[in-house]
Write an enzyme that holds these catalytic residues in place. Structure first.
Site, mmCIF file in Angstrom:
data_model
loop_
_atom_site.group_PDB
_atom_site.id
_atom_site.type_symbol
_atom_site.label_atom_id
_atom_site.label_comp_id
_atom_site.label_asym_id
_atom_site.label_seq_id
_atom_site.Cartn_x
_atom_site.Cartn_y
_atom_site.Cartn_z
ATOM 1 N N PRO A 2 0.832 -1.202 0.000
ATOM 2 C CG PRO A 2 -0.576 -1.472 1.824
ATOM 3 C CD PRO A 2 0.675 -1.989 1.211
ATOM 4 C CG MET A 3 2.471 5.231 -2.066
ATOM 5 S SD MET A 3 3.310 5.650 -3.586
ATOM 6 C CE MET A 3 4.797 4.716 -3.370
#
Length: 61
Positions: A2-3
């Site tokens: 996840p970013m």
């Protein structure tokens, strides 16, 4: 991995940014059931004259 990208008006302290990064990382890892080491956070500070709401730059408010 996840970013998370967070944009906000400049002027926050290093302590505030650190706390934000820690909270975003912790909660993203919890909700998505991933390791904290896999969560990336990118902070972008924007000057008030480059951010507008309802057609008015924040620097004019």
């Amino acid at each position: 991995m996840p970013m998370i990208r967070a944009e906000f008006i400049s002027g926050k302290t290093e302590a505030q940014k650190r706390e934000l990064v820690e909270a975003l990382t912790r909660e993203t890892a919890r909700v998505l059931e991933v390791r904290k080491e896999s969560v990336w956070v990118v902070l972008k500070e924007v000057e008030p004259e480059n951010w507008a709401v309802a057609g008015t730059p924040l620097s004019d408010r």
